[in-house]
Design an enzyme around this catalytic site. Structure first.
Site, PDB file in Angstrom:
ATOM      1  N   SER A 256       0.458  -1.256  -0.441  1.00  0.00           N
ATOM      2  CA  SER A 256      -0.301   0.017  -0.268  1.00  0.00           C
ATOM      3  C   SER A 256       0.913   1.403   0.212  1.00  0.00           C
ATOM      4  O   SER A 256       0.314   2.504   0.702  1.00  0.00           O
ATOM      5  CB  SER A 256      -1.356   0.098   1.272  1.00  0.00           C
ATOM      6  OG  SER A 256      -1.879  -1.361   1.198  1.00  0.00           O
TER       7      SER A 256
ATOM      8  N   ILE B 222      -0.819   4.770  -7.767  1.00  0.00           N
ATOM      9  CA  ILE B 222      -1.483   6.045  -7.175  1.00  0.00           C
ATOM     10  C   ILE B 222       0.206   6.466  -8.949  1.00  0.00           C
ATOM     11  O   ILE B 222      -0.105   7.447  -9.375  1.00  0.00           O
ATOM     12  CB  ILE B 222      -1.862   6.975  -6.402  1.00  0.00           C
ATOM     13  CG1 ILE B 222      -2.643   6.695  -5.943  1.00  0.00           C
ATOM     14  CG2 ILE B 222      -1.049   8.391  -7.421  1.00  0.00           C
ATOM     15  CD1 ILE B 222      -3.790   6.535  -6.663  1.00  0.00           C
TER      16      ILE B 222
ATOM     17  N   ASP C  76       8.549 -10.381  -1.708  1.00  0.00           N
ATOM     18  CA  ASP C  76       7.235 -11.262  -0.829  1.00  0.00           C
ATOM     19  C   ASP C  76       7.483 -12.826  -2.136  1.00  0.00           C
ATOM     20  O   ASP C  76       7.944 -13.396  -3.427  1.00  0.00           O
ATOM     21  CB  ASP C  76       5.725 -10.731  -2.015  1.00  0.00           C
ATOM     22  CG  ASP C  76       5.665  -9.551  -1.146  1.00  0.00           C
ATOM     23  OD1 ASP C  76       6.163  -9.785   0.301  1.00  0.00           O
ATOM     24  OD2 ASP C  76       4.903  -9.052  -1.302  1.00  0.00           O
TER      25      ASP C  76
ATOM     26  N   THR D 201      17.661   5.994   5.183  1.00  0.00           N
ATOM     27  CA  THR D 201      18.246   5.326   3.410  1.00  0.00           C
ATOM     28  C   THR D 201      18.128   3.502   3.617  1.00  0.00           C
ATOM     29  O   THR D 201      17.508   2.935   2.308  1.00  0.00           O
ATOM     30  CB  THR D 201      19.181   6.206   2.382  1.00  0.00           C
ATOM     31  OG1 THR D 201      20.198   5.562   3.129  1.00  0.00           O
ATOM     32  CG2 THR D 201      18.042   7.043   2.285  1.00  0.00           C
TER      33      THR D 201
ATOM     34  N   GLN E  44      17.468   1.085   0.634  1.00  0.00           N
ATOM     35  CA  GLN E  44      18.900   0.149  -0.055  1.00  0.00           C
ATOM     36  C   GLN E  44      18.585  -1.872  -0.088  1.00  0.00           C
ATOM     37  O   GLN E  44      18.518  -1.657  -0.696  1.00  0.00           O
ATOM     38  CB  GLN E  44      19.820   0.496   1.040  1.00  0.00           C
ATOM     39  CG  GLN E  44      20.701   2.172   0.499  1.00  0.00           C
ATOM     40  CD  GLN E  44      21.483   2.120   1.600  1.00  0.00           C
ATOM     41  OE1 GLN E  44      22.818   1.880   1.755  1.00  0.00           O
ATOM     42  NE2 GLN E  44      21.442   3.229   2.258  1.00  0.00           N
TER      43      GLN E  44
ATOM     44  N   LYS F  32      23.315   9.822  -1.774  1.00  0.00           N
ATOM     45  CA  LYS F  32      23.433   8.698  -1.643  1.00  0.00           C
ATOM     46  C   LYS F  32      22.707   7.681  -1.878  1.00  0.00           C
ATOM     47  O   LYS F  32      22.952   6.736  -2.057  1.00  0.00           O
ATOM     48  CB  LYS F  32      22.696   8.778   0.065  1.00  0.00           C
ATOM     49  CG  LYS F  32      23.350   7.795   0.952  1.00  0.00           C
ATOM     50  CD  LYS F  32      23.064   7.986   2.641  1.00  0.00           C
ATOM     51  CE  LYS F  32      23.049   6.926   3.220  1.00  0.00           C
ATOM     52  NZ  LYS F  32      23.183   6.931   5.203  1.00  0.00           N
TER      53      LYS F  32
ATOM     54  N   CYS G 250     -27.516   0.699  -7.052  1.00  0.00           N
ATOM     55  CA  CYS G 250     -27.448  -1.039  -6.670  1.00  0.00           C
ATOM     56  C   CYS G 250     -27.955  -1.699  -5.772  1.00  0.00           C
ATOM     57  O   CYS G 250     -29.198  -1.339  -5.934  1.00  0.00           O
ATOM     58  CB  CYS G 250     -25.929  -2.065  -7.229  1.00  0.00           C
ATOM     59  SG  CYS G 250     -25.505  -3.524  -7.093  1.00  0.00           S
ATOM     60  N   LEU G 251     -28.196  -2.191  -4.631  1.00  0.00           N
ATOM     61  CA  LEU G 251     -28.239  -2.671  -3.859  1.00  0.00           C
ATOM     62  C   LEU G 251     -29.393  -1.328  -2.519  1.00  0.00           C
ATOM     63  O   LEU G 251     -30.343  -1.711  -1.937  1.00  0.00           O
ATOM     64  CB  LEU G 251     -27.656  -3.529  -2.841  1.00  0.00           C
ATOM     65  CG  LEU G 251     -28.053  -3.344  -1.225  1.00  0.00           C
ATOM     66  CD1 LEU G 251     -29.532  -4.879  -1.377  1.00  0.00           C
ATOM     67  CD2 LEU G 251     -27.507  -4.611  -0.264  1.00  0.00           C
TER      68      LEU G 251
ATOM     69  N   HIS H  31     -23.639   1.404 -11.279  1.00  0.00           N
ATOM     70  CA  HIS H  31     -23.097   1.669 -10.938  1.00  0.00           C
ATOM     71  C   HIS H  31     -22.418   3.072 -11.229  1.00  0.00           C
ATOM     72  O   HIS H  31     -21.957   2.887 -12.506  1.00  0.00           O
ATOM     73  CB  HIS H  31     -21.474   0.958 -10.309  1.00  0.00           C
ATOM     74  CG  HIS H  31     -22.317   0.059  -9.617  1.00  0.00           C
ATOM     75  ND1 HIS H  31     -22.107  -0.439  -8.153  1.00  0.00           N
ATOM     76  CD2 HIS H  31     -22.984  -1.140  -9.822  1.00  0.00           C
ATOM     77  CE1 HIS H  31     -22.389  -1.377  -7.775  1.00  0.00           C
ATOM     78  NE2 HIS H  31     -23.013  -2.088  -8.748  1.00  0.00           N
TER      79      HIS H  31
ATOM     80  N   GLU I 123     -20.892   5.589 -10.168  1.00  0.00           N
ATOM     81  CA  GLU I 123     -19.840   5.753  -9.609  1.00  0.00           C
ATOM     82  C   GLU I 123     -17.846   5.391 -10.627  1.00  0.00           C
ATOM     83  O   GLU I 123     -17.075   5.735 -10.818  1.00  0.00           O
ATOM     84  CB  GLU I 123     -19.410   4.634  -8.330  1.00  0.00           C
ATOM     85  CG  GLU I 123     -19.456   3.443  -8.476  1.00  0.00           C
ATOM     86  CD  GLU I 123     -20.347   2.706  -7.995  1.00  0.00           C
ATOM     87  OE1 GLU I 123     -20.469   2.081  -7.523  1.00  0.00           O
ATOM     88  OE2 GLU I 123     -21.271   3.479  -8.578  1.00  0.00           O
TER      89      GLU I 123
END
Length: 556
Positions: free
Chosen positions: A14, A19, A148, A189, A193, A224, A381-382, A507, A509
């Protein structure tokens, strides 16, 4: 030839890779480069469609009906470019495709392995975006963080990718954290690194470092990191915390992100046109009128569950010159405390989508409160289905009215399954998904807002308005203001003699953009603004007066 940018992340999740990728897309678009952005997600789910909003946040739906990660919403909003199912890839979808090929015998009896079969499938998905949409630049965000286990096949695939298309056509951008340690009084930093060291250990040398921090990076710190990470100083980019995500492209432009990326990709340097985006951010910060909108939902503990709704409200606020103040309200709390206690004083109410019966009675109570108190209301919607149930119970006086989703043997199932959905068992990808046309009814508030007879909106639902009750609803004062072109499916309802009461089965949006707010969200904020200016905090006018004012306002 298409150029390829790969965005990886280190230190923490995150961190804002989505973005950053979206901002670079915006900066390239401002220079008239065509862009597509791809998300590679390391989870084993085939798509996010069946994942809990509490864990994963919102499911964003593309025009072609793909249920995708919420980052695709950022991609679309920042670049004004529609994404598709090609732009969302998960570990689950990769392994599913490889296993299907193995079952068909496509590998001629060979042993199927991560390398080359899984990595080849990943590379093919990236190249497919380039082939099918033909953009000048494909930006690929790799989910998770470097190190990961589940991300390793993706990282190996993008390492190999430079040999597929040529090193001059590939750019590796690494987003990392540079924390401020208060007790030491300095920025550190070392996390960056170590993150870069981990990335280099698998064969990827980042070309650009984007450093998340809560303050500007001193020049000495950049030097650096440049020395330790083998990245030119000018390619160490500060991504300082911003008041709004829409300011990030402007910050990245000042830091020279696009200039460095274009140079590294051997593209032509062009003058950017960010005037519209700058105006948008200026309006965002210069507004003085505050509008408090209640968002009544089931998943309010995680705001990302309603990310596109929140952003669409922000777009409406920007368009009306107001500042959005959200009041997050759990519909379950309304069931316990009552609507008046939690909704008093708001300028508007939004009831978004969701699944399952939990909290539904609270949503219905919030809708009744909006109807009775003439508070501008938008149901999604709902939220639309709950408004139908509320009207059926309180106005049409239908005993035990409900949705068959929640009460299969309801006496009056005003919301019901379509016949073709009756025998569906699987949950993933089996709803009405994607873009569908909606025909608007003239002389309705909705028609005035859209200003056109047919619109196209994105859907994600399985249950519909039960047409057996349509005549009864219309006779009791309900207005069906939008339907499918054949008139069969109810898409939009509204109430007359109300400042703003509109609910949609789709929807809206997902279609809203900061530079072009969706008409329904803009209309809701306009109605809230008119209400607050006309009536003050307590509504003293009659229902007809604000309605007439709002209709005059929306008709120009």
């Amino acid at each position: 030839m298409t150029k390829f940018v790969f965005v990886t992340g280190g230190v923490v999740s995150s961190i804002g890779k989505g973005i950053v990728a979206s901002s670079l897309g915006r900066l390239l678009k401002s220079r008239d480069y065509s862009v597509s952005i791809l998300k590679l997600d390391p989870y084993i789910n085939v798509d996010p469609g069946t994942m809990s909003p509490f864990q994963h946040g919102e499911v964003f739906v593309t025009e072609d009906g793909a249920e995708t990660d919420l980052d695709l919403g950022h991609y679309e909003r920042f670049t004004d470019t529609a994404m598709s199912r090609l732009n969302s890839v998960t570990t689950g979808s990769i392994y599913q495709a490889v296993i299907n090929k193995e079952r068909r015998g496509d590998y001629n009896g060979g042993t199927v392995q991560v390398i080359p079969h899984i990595t080849n499938e990943i590379k093919e998905r990236i190249l497919r975006v380039a082939r099918n949409t033909n953009p000048e630049v494909v930006i690929t965000e790799i989910g998770g963080t470097v190190g990961d286990i589940e991300s390793l096949p993706f990282l190996e695939a993008i390492r190999q990718f430079r040999k597929e298309v040529g090193r001059q056509n590939v750019l590796y951008m690494h987003v990392t954290l540079v924390p401020w340690i208060p007790s030491a009084g300095e920025m550190k930093t070392k996390p960056t690194q170590h993150s870069v060291k981990e990335l280099r250990s698998i064969g990827i040398q980042p070309d650009i470092l984007v450093c998340r921090s809560d303050r500007a990076l001193p020049e000495g710190l950049k030097e650096k990191m440049s020395e330790f990470c083998d990245v030119p100083t000018q390619c160490v980019i500060t991504a300082q915390d911003a008041r709004s995500i829409y300011e990030v492209p402007l910050i990245m432009e000042k830091e020279g992100l696009a200039i460095q990326a274009i140079d590294l990709l051997h593209l032509e340097q062009r003058h950017p046109d960010l005037s519209q985006w700058q105006t948008l951010v200026d309006r965002l910060y210069q507004s003085t009128q505050q509008m408090e909108i209640a968002l009544v939902g089931k998943y309010v503990r995680l705001s990302d569950a309603y990310l596109s709704v929140v952003e669409a409200l922000r777009h409406g606020a920007i368009a009306t010159g107001s500042t959005l103040k959200l009041r997050w309200i759990s519909s379950e709390d309304i069931e316990e405390q009552g609507a008046e206690a939690l909704l008093h004083g708001v300028n508007g109410i939004v009831v978004p989508g969701g699944f399952g019966i939990r909290g539904v009675d609270g949503k219905i109570a919030a809708i009744e409160y909006a109807r009775l108190n003439h508070i501008p209301f938008l149901g999604l919607c709902l939220g639309m289905q709950c408004s139908v149930i509320e009207w059926a119970r309180n106005i049409a006086k239908l005993e035990e009215a409900h949705s068959s989703e929640f009460v299969p043997d309801a006496l009056n199932p005003v919301i019901n399954l379509l016949p073709e959905q009756q025998d569906v068992v699987d949950l993933g990808g089996t709803m009405r998904l994607g873009l569908y046309p909606c025909r608007l009814v003239p002389n309705t508030q909705t028609f005035r807002l859209y200003g056109e007879e047919v619109t196209y909106e994105r859907h994600r639902h399985r249950y519909e308005f039960n047409n057996a009750y349509r005549n009864l609803f219309v006779e009791s004062g309900y207005v069906v203001s939008g339907t499918s072109p054949d008139g069969r499916l109810v898409e939009i309802i509204e109430l007359p003699n109300h400042p703003f009461f509109i609910a949609t089965q789709f929807h809206p949006e997902f279609q809203s953009r900061p530079s072009s707010p969706h008409p329904l969200f803009r209309g809701l904020l306009q109605a809230a603004l008119v209400q607050s200016e006309t009536c003050g905090s307590e509504l003293s006018a009659t229902a007809e007066e604000p309605k007439a004012l709002f209709q005059a306002f929306t008709s120009g």
